[in-house]
Structure formats: C-alpha cells, structure tokens
Design a protein around this motif. Structure first.
Motif, PDB file in Angstrom:
ATOM      1  N   ASP A  79       0.825  -1.211   0.000  1.00  0.00           N
ATOM      2  CA  ASP A  79       0.000   0.000   0.000  1.00  0.00           C
ATOM      3  C   ASP A  79       0.858   1.260   0.000  1.00  0.00           C
ATOM      4  O   ASP A  79       0.543   2.245  -0.682  1.00  0.00           O
ATOM      5  CB  ASP A  79      -0.942   0.005   1.214  1.00  0.00           C
ATOM      6  N   PHE A  80       1.950   1.234   0.761  1.00  0.00           N
ATOM      7  CA  PHE A  80       2.832   2.400   0.815  1.00  0.00           C
ATOM      8  C   PHE A  80       3.509   2.622  -0.534  1.00  0.00           C
ATOM      9  O   PHE A  80       3.662   3.755  -0.988  1.00  0.00           O
ATOM     10  CB  PHE A  80       3.882   2.204   1.908  1.00  0.00           C
ATOM     11  N   LEU A  81       3.898   1.513  -1.199  1.00  0.00           N
ATOM     12  CA  LEU A  81       4.527   1.631  -2.506  1.00  0.00           C
ATOM     13  C   LEU A  81       3.557   2.243  -3.513  1.00  0.00           C
ATOM     14  O   LEU A  81       3.928   3.131  -4.291  1.00  0.00           O
ATOM     15  CB  LEU A  81       5.000   0.255  -2.990  1.00  0.00           C
ATOM     16  N   LYS A  82       2.313   1.779  -3.502  1.00  0.00           N
ATOM     17  CA  LYS A  82       1.309   2.350  -4.405  1.00  0.00           C
ATOM     18  C   LYS A  82       1.144   3.846  -4.161  1.00  0.00           C
ATOM     19  O   LYS A  82       1.044   4.644  -5.097  1.00  0.00           O
ATOM     20  CB  LYS A  82      -0.037   1.644  -4.204  1.00  0.00           C
ATOM     21  N   GLN A  83       1.123   4.212  -2.892  1.00  0.00           N
ATOM     22  CA  GLN A  83       0.951   5.626  -2.532  1.00  0.00           C
ATOM     23  C   GLN A  83       2.117   6.462  -3.054  1.00  0.00           C
ATOM     24  O   GLN A  83       1.912   7.544  -3.620  1.00  0.00           O
ATOM     25  CB  GLN A  83       0.843   5.750  -1.020  1.00  0.00           C
ATOM     26  N   ARG A  84       3.360   5.959  -2.888  1.00  0.00           N
ATOM     27  CA  ARG A  84       4.528   6.698  -3.334  1.00  0.00           C
ATOM     28  C   ARG A  84       4.551   6.834  -4.855  1.00  0.00           C
ATOM     29  O   ARG A  84       4.888   7.898  -5.397  1.00  0.00           O
ATOM     30  CB  ARG A  84       5.813   6.010  -2.850  1.00  0.00           C
ATOM     31  N   ILE A  85       4.210   5.763  -5.554  1.00  0.00           N
ATOM     32  CA  ILE A  85       4.206   5.807  -7.016  1.00  0.00           C
ATOM     33  C   ILE A  85       3.148   6.785  -7.516  1.00  0.00           C
ATOM     34  O   ILE A  85       3.393   7.594  -8.410  1.00  0.00           O
ATOM     35  CB  ILE A  85       3.954   4.394  -7.591  1.00  0.00           C
ATOM     36  N   SER A  86       1.951   6.727  -6.915  1.00  0.00           N
ATOM     37  CA  SER A  86       0.862   7.618  -7.323  1.00  0.00           C
ATOM     38  C   SER A  86       1.219   9.076  -7.075  1.00  0.00           C
ATOM     39  O   SER A  86       0.891   9.960  -7.874  1.00  0.00           O
ATOM     40  CB  SER A  86      -0.421   7.262  -6.574  1.00  0.00           C
ATOM     41  N   SER A  87       1.895   9.347  -5.954  1.00  0.00           N
ATOM     42  CA  SER A  87       2.252  10.725  -5.609  1.00  0.00           C
ATOM     43  C   SER A  87       3.250  11.330  -6.588  1.00  0.00           C
ATOM     44  O   SER A  87       3.402  12.549  -6.639  1.00  0.00           O
ATOM     45  CB  SER A  87       2.825  10.784  -4.190  1.00  0.00           C
ATOM     46  N   ASN A  88       3.907  10.470  -7.385  1.00  0.00           N
ATOM     47  CA  ASN A  88       4.860  10.955  -8.384  1.00  0.00           C
ATOM     48  C   ASN A  88       4.226  11.082  -9.768  1.00  0.00           C
ATOM     49  O   ASN A  88       4.936  11.169 -10.779  1.00  0.00           O
ATOM     50  CB  ASN A  88       6.071  10.032  -8.450  1.00  0.00           C
ATOM     51  N   GLY A  89       2.898  11.100  -9.816  1.00  0.00           N
ATOM     52  CA  GLY A  89       2.207  11.391 -11.061  1.00  0.00           C
ATOM     53  C   GLY A  89       1.910  10.209 -11.951  1.00  0.00           C
ATOM     54  O   GLY A  89       1.540  10.392 -13.115  1.00  0.00           O
ATOM     55  N   VAL A  90       2.040   8.992 -11.444  1.00  0.00           N
ATOM     56  CA  VAL A  90       1.747   7.800 -12.242  1.00  0.00           C
ATOM     57  C   VAL A  90       0.252   7.519 -12.192  1.00  0.00           C
ATOM     58  O   VAL A  90      -0.358   7.558 -11.116  1.00  0.00           O
ATOM     59  CB  VAL A  90       2.544   6.583 -11.728  1.00  0.00           C
ATOM     60  N   SER A  91      -0.334   7.225 -13.335  1.00  0.00           N
ATOM     61  CA  SER A  91      -1.773   6.969 -13.403  1.00  0.00           C
ATOM     62  C   SER A  91      -2.138   5.669 -12.695  1.00  0.00           C
ATOM     63  O   SER A  91      -1.262   4.841 -12.396  1.00  0.00           O
ATOM     64  CB  SER A  91      -2.222   6.890 -14.864  1.00  0.00           C
ATOM     65  N   LYS A  92      -3.422   5.482 -12.487  1.00  0.00           N
ATOM     66  CA  LYS A  92      -3.890   4.273 -11.806  1.00  0.00           C
ATOM     67  C   LYS A  92      -3.513   3.018 -12.590  1.00  0.00           C
ATOM     68  O   LYS A  92      -3.069   2.021 -12.013  1.00  0.00           O
ATOM     69  CB  LYS A  92      -5.403   4.343 -11.613  1.00  0.00           C
ATOM     70  N   ASP A  93      -3.706   3.065 -13.913  1.00  0.00           N
ATOM     71  CA  ASP A  93      -3.337   1.915 -14.740  1.00  0.00           C
ATOM     72  C   ASP A  93      -1.830   1.670 -14.682  1.00  0.00           C
ATOM     73  O   ASP A  93      -1.375   0.512 -14.661  1.00  0.00           O
ATOM     74  CB  ASP A  93      -3.763   2.151 -16.195  1.00  0.00           C
ATOM     75  N   GLY A  94      -1.062   2.751 -14.676  1.00  0.00           N
ATOM     76  CA  GLY A  94       0.385   2.616 -14.579  1.00  0.00           C
ATOM     77  C   GLY A  94       0.816   1.989 -13.263  1.00  0.00           C
ATOM     78  O   GLY A  94       1.713   1.141 -13.228  1.00  0.00           O
TER      79      GLY A  94
END
Length: 521
Positions: free
Chosen positions: A398-413
């Motif tokens: 969950d933390f990894l998803k949060q960090r990736i999303s916070s850097n502008g990666v889309s949900k599909d990405g």
C-alpha cells in the motif's frame, strides 16, 4: 573440470587411450549437459565464462518477463542481447568455421557447469538457474531446422522416431481433423509415450492412440524440456551435496558464492568529467526529476529527519559519488541537513569520516563503487526506521502504491508496476516506473529492458531530460543492459561492506566507539 597449472603433457598421457575429438565430445551444438567436462582452464577463463553465461541467462529472464516466449519480438531481442556477449557463437546459429565448432561447443558446456556450481547452493538459486536454462534451451532448439532436430535426438540417444508413412496414413484423419490440427501435410509427427507428453495431453494438443501421443515437430520441444528439467534438477541436487568438498580451494568458493549477486553492467565509479558538474545545491531538484525511487526515498527521509542510519548513508553516499558529486560538496550536503538536528562538532566527529572513507580518502583508501540493484535488493535488508533498500522489494504494498501515485503515475500505470513487483521482478518494475515518470511509455505497455543500477537510471534520465537521448520514436531512450558494455566496463570494483566500516579505520578509540554506537542505532 580441472583448474590450476597441472601439466598438459600429463593430462594428455592419462587420457591418450580415450582421447576424443571435439565432435565426439560435443556431437551437437545444443546439449543436455549430461557429462561434466574434463578440460583444464585458467581461473581467468573460468570467471569470464561464468560472467558471459550469466549475462545470457539474465537476458533470457528479463525478455521472458516482458515478452511472450517464442514470439518474433522475443526472439529478436534475445538474439540481440546474446549477440553482444562473448558466447554469441556458442548460442546463435550463424555461419561458422567448422574447425572452431568444437571450441564453441566446449565453451557452452564449461560455462553451464560453472554456473551449475554457483547456483546449486540454495533452493531459490537452483529454481532460478533451472528456469533460465530451460528457456534458453527452448529458444535454441526452436531456431534449429528439421535435420538438426533429428541429429540432436540421435546424439542424445532419445528414442523419439518420426511416424512412418504407412502409420500416418492410417490415422491421417485424426491428425488433420478439425478437432486436432489442420493443414499438417508437411509437418513431421513423433510417436511418444503419452506419460512423457503430459503437458501436451493436458492442453489437448496431441492425438492419443494405444498409450502413445503423436506429437507435431513444433511441440517436440515440450517433451525435450521435460527430459532436460528432470536431468538438470537431479544434477543440481547432486552438485549441491558435493559442493562442501570444494571448500579447500579458497580461490573458487568466493567467486562462485558471489556470482548470483554480481553486477555485470557499466562501472559507475566517479568519472573525472563529471566531477564538479553537480553541486550540493542541485541535489534536491535532481532528486525529484532523475533519482530512482530508492534514492529519492532516502533523500526525502534525510530532509524529514535530518539524519540517516548507516545503511542509508552508505547506499546514498556512494550513489551521489557516482553521479559526480565531489567530496567537498557531499560533506556540505550532509552537514547542511544533519546540523539541523545536531551541532557541527557532532557531525564532524561522527559522520564526516565515513563520507571521506567512501571517497577513498580514509582507511583503506579504496575507490569504492556505487551499489548495483542486485546488491541493494539482496544485501542488508532495511529494518524498522531504515530508509535504504529497494522500494519494489522492501516497501509495503500500500505504501509503494501511494509513493508511485504521488509521483504522477496513473492508476493503470500503478497497477502495471505492481504486477511486476508482485512477481518479484523489481528491476523490470523500476524500468516501467522510469518510462511512466518520463513520459516515454509508447503504444506498447511492455518494458524493453530492466534497470540494473541506480546510477544507470540517473544517467538515462539526464540524457532524456537534456535532449541527448531523444530519437525519432518515444522508445529511443535506451536503457543500458549488461551486454551492451565493453569488457573494460565489466571489472568488478571493491565495494565497501558493513564489516569494513565496523572495524578500525584509523579512528581513535573514542571515535570508534561513537561510530559503532551510531551504526548499531
């Protein structure tokens, strides 16, 4: 296989009665590796063959993760990667000088058995080695023609014979029927006991009659893979039991035990042309644009806590050294942050020595090289409160998803990255993260190559952002793979390990006690 300086004359004398020609020893260019080689080679050649075959297997793994095995793109990329190694003539079907064929086959045989020694040490290593060797065998067999297939079967005493004309005519309707195959007039069929073709039977790919499966030539590799898997799995187990007898040779074991973690790519020690090009004031901006997630995480942690534990300082400090940050600028960067939670004297007493040590100015005065991805993934996993390690291996999901999303990666990405992460393909996930955060993910969602080194990530990011990596297509940014580096870049430099920093490095007893206390914290 023998190593050392044993007299060649004595070796020839002992084998004179049973001396075989290369064609007798290696009757086909594809082998099942059922007989261990007895050649004498130098330690230098031993290591070179191990490294080159490891490059091939790493390429097999990476391309197999991101492309369908056997597809045109898979074969194209694999041929390109293998073609850049020194074993290309052993694996690729190209025009050869017949007189050198025995030597090429020998290098294939010897390199396989060297890695068998290195990868028999644990269940995970055996599983990885077995998987990649099977995929390599499949690729090579499928590149051969019908005549070569028949020679392979004969040379390995495999009793799989083509179905005769009369028998084929009697079951032609079953072989060519709509429920089985179509347009199979020019296809060779092999009659195989059905117990040796269970995968094909399970998938209903073969016609069964009286306990035999009639296997088309394109699916024969499935049968051979089963034979190869059984033999190699057993051989790895046997080799693991015999490995302790090699402990008396202190030259081989360290090399063998380190192969699975070895970084095979470009040397990212400080390049003289980079020194001074990057300053401490630039690091914060660069971290947001060009740092891989692992280094970005350490940088953010340092900014928040104004402190880093030993593992983070080591991993991050060497990375900064590798991108060209000079020693005085590195001390300035750490001093600026650390003195927000401590005074300058404390920083100089407890931390400045370690920074100078990394740059080869203290202690052993070794020019240490930055950590590659495999060392970060496999060594010194982070404990609670640590910031080092690989996010794709060590972060909570969950933390990894949060960090990736916070850097502008889309949900599909994010989901695509997590797919690779959950499969244990950390470097491929990092390469996909690179593509998505740099806007170079084209129409295909497949990753062309994986990241092998944090400094490789930084270098390619800077090439792209500065315009030097652009080509006519979005995929023109080339992520450097191990096989694209020259032999001069293969040299593995000494890296600092925790034990080096925990022992006497020229500090006073008071300084050592303070440093030990910090490392343990």
């Amino acid at each position: 296989m023998e190593f050392g300086t044993r007299s060649k004359q004595r070796l020839k004398a002992s084998n004179s009665s049973t001396l075989k020609t290369p064609d007798d020893q290696y009757p086909h260019r594809i082998q099942l590796y059922s007989v261990a080689p007895t050649d004498t080679i130098s330690l230098q050649e031993f290591e070179e063959l191990a490294v080159e075959r490891l490059k091939v297997l790493k390429a097999v793994e990476t391309i197999g993760i991101t492309h369908q095995k056997g597809s045109a793109k898979y074969c194209e990329l694999l041929e390109k990667e293998i073609g850049a190694t020194k074993l290309k003539d052993s694996f690729l079907k190209v025009k050869r000088n017949q007189g050198d064929e025995g030597e090429r086959r020998k290098r294939d045989q010897v390199s396989h058995f060297i890695l068998r020694l290195a990868y028999c040490r644990s269940e995970d290593l055996r599983r990885w080695f077995l998987t990649q060797e099977l995929d390599l065998f499949r690729y090579r067999f499928q590149q051969e023609d019908k005549e070569s297939h028949a020679q392979f079967l004969a040379s390995n005493d495999l009793k799989y014979k083509p179905v005769g004309k009369a028998e084929r005519e009697s079951i032609k309707s079953q072989l060519d029927g709509p429920d089985h195959f179509s347009n199979m007039d020019g296809v060779e069929f092999y009659k195989v006991p059905f117990t040796e073709a269970l995968d094909l039977v399970r998938n209903r790919k073969v016609f069964l009659q009286k306990g035999f499966a009639f296997v088309p030539q394109d699916d024969l590799v499935s049968i051979l893979l089963s034979v190869f898997r059984t033999q190699l799995s057993h051989a790895l187990t046997v080799t693991s039991r015999a490995l302790p007898s090699m402990e008396e040779d202190g030259r081989l074991l360290p090399m063998l035990s380190g192969l699975s973690k070895r970084y095979l790519g470009q040397d990212y020690s400080v390049r003289k042309t980079n020194v001074g090009a990057i300053t401490a004031d630039m690091i914060d901006m660069l971290s947001k644009k060009s740092f891989p997630l692992c280094m970005q995480n350490i940088h953010v942690s340092m900014k928040q806590n104004h402190h880093m534990r030993h593992g983070s300082r080591l991993q991050y400090g060497l990375f900064l050294k590798g991108i060209g940050l000079p020693l005085d600028e590195a001390i300035k960067l750490f001093r600026t942050e650390f003195t927000k939670s401590m005074d300058v004297d404390t920083f100089d007493k407890k931390y400045s020595y370690g920074i100078r040590y990394n740059y080869g100015k203290e202690g052993k005065k070794t020019d240490y090289t930055p950590f590659g991805c495999m060392k970060i993934i496999m060594n010194n996993p982070p404990a609670v409160g640590d910031a080092h390690g690989c996010p794709f291996r060590h972060f909570d999901t969950d933390f990894l998803k949060q960090r990736i999303s916070s850097n502008g990666v889309s949900k599909d990405g994010v989901e695509t990255i997590m797919k690779y992460t959950k499969g244990g393909h950390c470097q491929v996930a990092c390469a996909k993260y690179f593509e998505l955060t740099h806007g170079i993910s084209g129409s295909s969602s497949e990753v062309e190559m994986f990241i092998q080194h944090p400094n490789q990530y930084f270098e390619n990011s800077q090439k792209l952002l500065n315009g030097t990596g652009k080509t006519s297509t979005p995929r023109g940014v080339k992520i450097v793979s191990s096989s694209q580096n020259s032999a001069s870049n293969m040299e593995v430099k000494q890296e600092p390990i925790d034990e080096d920093l925990d022992t006497d490095m020229g500090l006073t007893q008071e300084q050592l006690a303070t440093l030990d206390q910090d490392i343990s914290s």
